[in-house]
Design a protein around this motif. Structure first.
Motif, PDB file in Angstrom:
ATOM      1  N   ALA A 193       0.826  -1.210   0.000  1.00 53.41           N
ATOM      2  CA  ALA A 193       0.000   0.000   0.000  1.00 53.41           C
ATOM      3  C   ALA A 193       0.858   1.257   0.000  1.00 53.41           C
ATOM      4  CB  ALA A 193      -0.930  -0.005   1.209  1.00 53.41           C
ATOM      5  N   LEU A 194       1.911   1.257   0.795  1.00 56.19           N
ATOM      6  CA  LEU A 194       2.805   2.423   0.842  1.00 56.19           C
ATOM      7  C   LEU A 194       3.417   2.694  -0.522  1.00 56.19           C
ATOM      8  CD1 LEU A 194       4.621   1.723   4.238  1.00 56.19           C
ATOM      9  CD2 LEU A 194       2.914   3.498   3.784  1.00 56.19           C
ATOM     10  N   THR A 195       3.850   1.632  -1.175  1.00 56.36           N
ATOM     11  CA  THR A 195       4.447   1.772  -2.502  1.00 56.36           C
ATOM     12  C   THR A 195       3.419   2.214  -3.529  1.00 56.36           C
ATOM     13  OG1 THR A 195       6.030   0.014  -1.986  1.00 56.36           O
ATOM     14  CG2 THR A 195       5.723   0.560  -4.312  1.00 56.36           C
ATOM     15  N   ARG A 196       2.259   1.592  -3.472  1.00 54.14           N
ATOM     16  CA  ARG A 196       1.202   1.864  -4.446  1.00 54.14           C
ATOM     17  C   ARG A 196       0.674   3.294  -4.322  1.00 54.14           C
ATOM     18  NH1 ARG A 196      -0.932   1.364  -9.303  1.00 54.14           N
ATOM     19  NH2 ARG A 196      -3.183   1.145  -9.324  1.00 54.14           N
ATOM     20  N   VAL A 197       0.413   3.729  -3.101  1.00 55.78           N
ATOM     21  CA  VAL A 197      -0.107   5.082  -2.888  1.00 55.78           C
ATOM     22  C   VAL A 197       0.875   6.119  -3.424  1.00 55.78           C
ATOM     23  CG1 VAL A 197      -0.622   6.808  -1.119  1.00 55.78           C
ATOM     24  CG2 VAL A 197      -1.599   4.510  -0.952  1.00 55.78           C
ATOM     25  N   ASN A 232     -17.218   3.418  -6.451  1.00 51.54           N
ATOM     26  CA  ASN A 232     -15.898   3.469  -5.814  1.00 51.54           C
ATOM     27  C   ASN A 232     -15.615   2.068  -5.304  1.00 51.54           C
ATOM     28  OD1 ASN A 232     -15.940   6.779  -4.321  1.00 51.54           O
ATOM     29  ND2 ASN A 232     -14.812   6.058  -6.079  1.00 51.54           N
ATOM     30  N   MET A 233     -14.730   1.350  -5.962  1.00 52.11           N
ATOM     31  CA  MET A 233     -14.485  -0.042  -5.606  1.00 52.11           C
ATOM     32  C   MET A 233     -13.756  -0.163  -4.267  1.00 52.11           C
ATOM     33  SD  MET A 233     -15.750  -2.145  -7.846  1.00 52.11           S
ATOM     34  CE  MET A 233     -14.791  -3.661  -7.936  1.00 52.11           C
ATOM     35  N   PRO A 234     -13.893  -1.315  -3.593  1.00 51.38           N
ATOM     36  CA  PRO A 234     -13.217  -1.520  -2.305  1.00 51.38           C
ATOM     37  C   PRO A 234     -11.691  -1.496  -2.463  1.00 51.38           C
ATOM     38  CG  PRO A 234     -14.844  -3.251  -2.728  1.00 51.38           C
ATOM     39  CD  PRO A 234     -14.673  -2.499  -4.002  1.00 51.38           C
ATOM     40  N   VAL A 235     -11.026  -1.039  -1.424  1.00 50.83           N
ATOM     41  CA  VAL A 235      -9.565  -1.115  -1.341  1.00 50.83           C
ATOM     42  C   VAL A 235      -9.217  -1.557   0.077  1.00 50.83           C
ATOM     43  CG1 VAL A 235      -9.087   0.629  -3.112  1.00 50.83           C
ATOM     44  CG2 VAL A 235      -9.407   1.342  -0.733  1.00 50.83           C
ATOM     45  N   SER A 236      -7.994  -2.018   0.270  1.00 47.92           N
ATOM     46  CA  SER A 236      -7.585  -2.442   1.612  1.00 47.92           C
ATOM     47  C   SER A 236      -7.558  -1.243   2.554  1.00 47.92           C
ATOM     48  CB  SER A 236      -6.198  -3.097   1.571  1.00 47.92           C
ATOM     49  OG  SER A 236      -5.200  -2.118   1.329  1.00 47.92           O
ATOM     50  N   SER A 237      -7.645  -1.516   3.838  1.00 45.29           N
ATOM     51  CA  SER A 237      -7.628  -0.432   4.824  1.00 45.29           C
ATOM     52  C   SER A 237      -6.316   0.339   4.764  1.00 45.29           C
ATOM     53  CB  SER A 237      -7.834  -0.997   6.235  1.00 45.29           C
ATOM     54  OG  SER A 237      -6.797  -1.908   6.570  1.00 45.29           O
ATOM     55  N   GLU A 241      -6.409   4.407   3.970  1.00 45.13           N
ATOM     56  CA  GLU A 241      -5.866   5.302   4.990  1.00 45.13           C
ATOM     57  C   GLU A 241      -4.648   6.079   4.482  1.00 45.13           C
ATOM     58  OE1 GLU A 241      -5.052   2.587   8.118  1.00 45.13           O
ATOM     59  OE2 GLU A 241      -7.176   2.230   8.575  1.00 45.13           O
ATOM     60  N   GLY A 242      -4.022   5.585   3.414  1.00 47.28           N
ATOM     61  CA  GLY A 242      -2.787   6.192   2.945  1.00 47.28           C
ATOM     62  C   GLY A 242      -2.961   7.302   1.931  1.00 47.28           C
ATOM     63  N   VAL A 243      -4.105   7.334   1.245  1.00 43.48           N
ATOM     64  CA  VAL A 243      -4.305   8.341   0.207  1.00 43.48           C
ATOM     65  C   VAL A 243      -4.675   9.690   0.825  1.00 43.48           C
ATOM     66  CG1 VAL A 243      -4.984   6.644  -1.517  1.00 43.48           C
ATOM     67  CG2 VAL A 243      -6.743   7.722  -0.090  1.00 43.48           C
ATOM     68  N   ASN A 244      -4.606  10.734   0.011  1.00 46.64           N
ATOM     69  CA  ASN A 244      -4.978  12.071   0.431  1.00 46.64           C
ATOM     70  C   ASN A 244      -6.473  12.106   0.732  1.00 46.64           C
ATOM     71  OD1 ASN A 244      -5.905  14.807   0.329  1.00 46.64           O
ATOM     72  ND2 ASN A 244      -4.037  15.397  -0.738  1.00 46.64           N
TER      73      ASN A 244
END
Length: 308
Positions: A193-197, A232-237, A241-244
Motif C-alpha cells: 500500500a505504501l508503494t502503491r499510494v 468506488n471499488m473496495p480497497v484495503s484499509s 488510509e494512505g491516500v490524500n
C-alpha cells in the motif's frame, strides 16, 4: 568501405531478426485486447449490463455473478479517456443495455490522457480493438510496430511467459480478469500500500476534463434510457488510509453531485465498506478472485434495486 558496410549489416542482422520475431509475436499471439475484440460482437444482442473502468473493475467485477447478462469492458489502466472511446464505439451496437457501471476511484477523475501506462496501451486499443484514438499522431511510427511499444526486457518476459503458460490472456469470455487468485496474492499488503499510494499520487485536483467525459456518457445513456452506476471499488484499509483524504472526499462529493444532477445516475461507495476485509484483496487495492465474487454480488444487488 564495402567491408565495413558488410560488417555493420552482419552486426545488425541479429537485432533485426529479434525485432521481426517480437513483431510477429505481437501480431499473432492473442491477448486480452484481441480476445475482447473477438468476443464483444457475440454479446451485442444478449448483454444488458456493461462494465467499464480500470483494473479495479477488470479484476473486481465478475459478470458470472450478475443476474442479468453482463460483459466486462474494463481493462488495466483504462482511464476515463479510454472508457469514453470504448463507450462511444460500442454503445449503439449493444441493443439491450439497461445499465452501465463506471468505476470512479482515487486516480480516475484527475488522470491525464497520456499517463506512462497509456502511452503504450493506446496502440493496443487502436490495433487490437480497431478504435480511433485521437492521442495517437497519424505520423507516429510506433502504431505500425507494436513491439516497439515496450523495451527488450519486457518483450522477452512476455514471450517467456507465453512459452511457459501457453497464453498471455488474463481474461475469460466475459471480459473478467482471472489471474488475481488468492494463491498468488501479495503477502505484505501494508508495504504494498505504501508503494502503491506513492506511485499513483499525481497531486492533481482538477477534475474538469474527466467530469466532461463522464457527463457525456451519462447524457448518451439518458437518451437511451440506460442507468449509470458510479462505483468506488473496495480497497484495503492500508490503501484507503494512505491516500490524500481531502482528495478522496472531493471525489466522493463529485460523484454525489453527478447523482443530484442526473436522474439516471446512482452512486455506490465501497471504499471503506465493512463487508470487505484485507483478506479479500490480491494486493493493496485490487480484489482477488474470491473478493471479486463478494463484490460482484454486492453490486448486482445494488443494480437490481435500481432497475425495479
Amino acid at each position: 568501405m564495402n567491408t565495413v558496410i558488410k560488417k555493420v549489416l552482419l552486426y545488425l542482422m541479429p537485432l533485426f531478426l529479434v525485432f521481426i520475431a517480437f513483431e510477429l509475436f505481437y501480431q499473432l499471439v492473442p491477448n486480452d485486447y484481441s480476445v475482447k475484440n473477438a468476443t464483444i460482437p457475440k454479446k451485442y444482442d444478449s448483454t444488458e449490463i456493461l462494465i467499464f473502468g480500470n483494473s479495479h473493475n477488470f479484476y473486481g467485477l465478475n459478470p458470472k455473478y450478475f443476474d442479468k447478462p453482463t460483459y466486462n469492458l474494463a481493462h488495466i489502466s483504462q482511464s476515463l479517456y479510454f472508457d469514453k472511446i470504448v463507450f462511444d464505439n460500442y454503445i449503439d451496437k449493444f441493443k439491450n443495455i439497461k445499465c452501465i457501471i463506471l468505476n470512479v476511484e482515487y486516480t480516475s477523475l484527475s488522470e491525464i490522457v497520456d499517463t506512462e501506462e497509456n502511452k503504450w496501451r493506446k496502440y493496443y486499443y487502436q490495433t487490437y480493438m480497431n478504435l480511433e484514438v485521437p492521442s495517437i499522431n497519424k505520423y507516429d511510427f510506433t502504431k505500425y510496430f507494436l513491439s516497439s511499444t515496450r523495451n527488450f526486457n519486457v518483450n522477452t518476459k512476455l514471450v517467456l511467459r507465453y512459452l511457459k503458460e501457453g497464453t498471455i490472456v488474463d481474461c475469460d469470455q466475459n471480459g473478467f480478469g482471472i489471474n488475481y487468485t488468492k494463491a498468488k496474492k501479495i503477502a505484505l499488503l501494508k508495504k504494498d500500500a505504501l508503494t502503491r499510494v506513492k506511485s499513483i499520487e499525481d497531486n492533481l485536483i482538477n477534475f474538469d476534463d474527466n467530469i466532461v467525459r463522464i457527463q457525456s456518457i451519462i447524457d448518451t445513456c439518458q437518451k437511451r434510457g440506460i442507468k449509470v452506476i458510479l462505483v468506488n471499488m473496495p480497497v484495503s484499509s492500508y490503501f484507503s488510509e494512505g491516500v490524500n483524504q481531502l482528495k478522496q472526499k472531493r471525489i466522493q462529493e463529485t460523484c454525489s453531485k453527478l447523482v443530484r444532477n442526473n436522474y439516471n445516475v446512482s452512486y455506490l461507495n465501497l471504499v471503506k465498506d465493512k463487508r470487505f476485509t484485507n483478506d479479500d484483496f490480491f494486493d493493496a487495492d485490487h480484489l482477488d478472485t474470491d473478493g471479486a465474487t463478494k463484490c460482484s454480488k454486492v453490486v448486482n444487488t445494488f443494480i437490481n434495486e435500481r432497475l425495479k
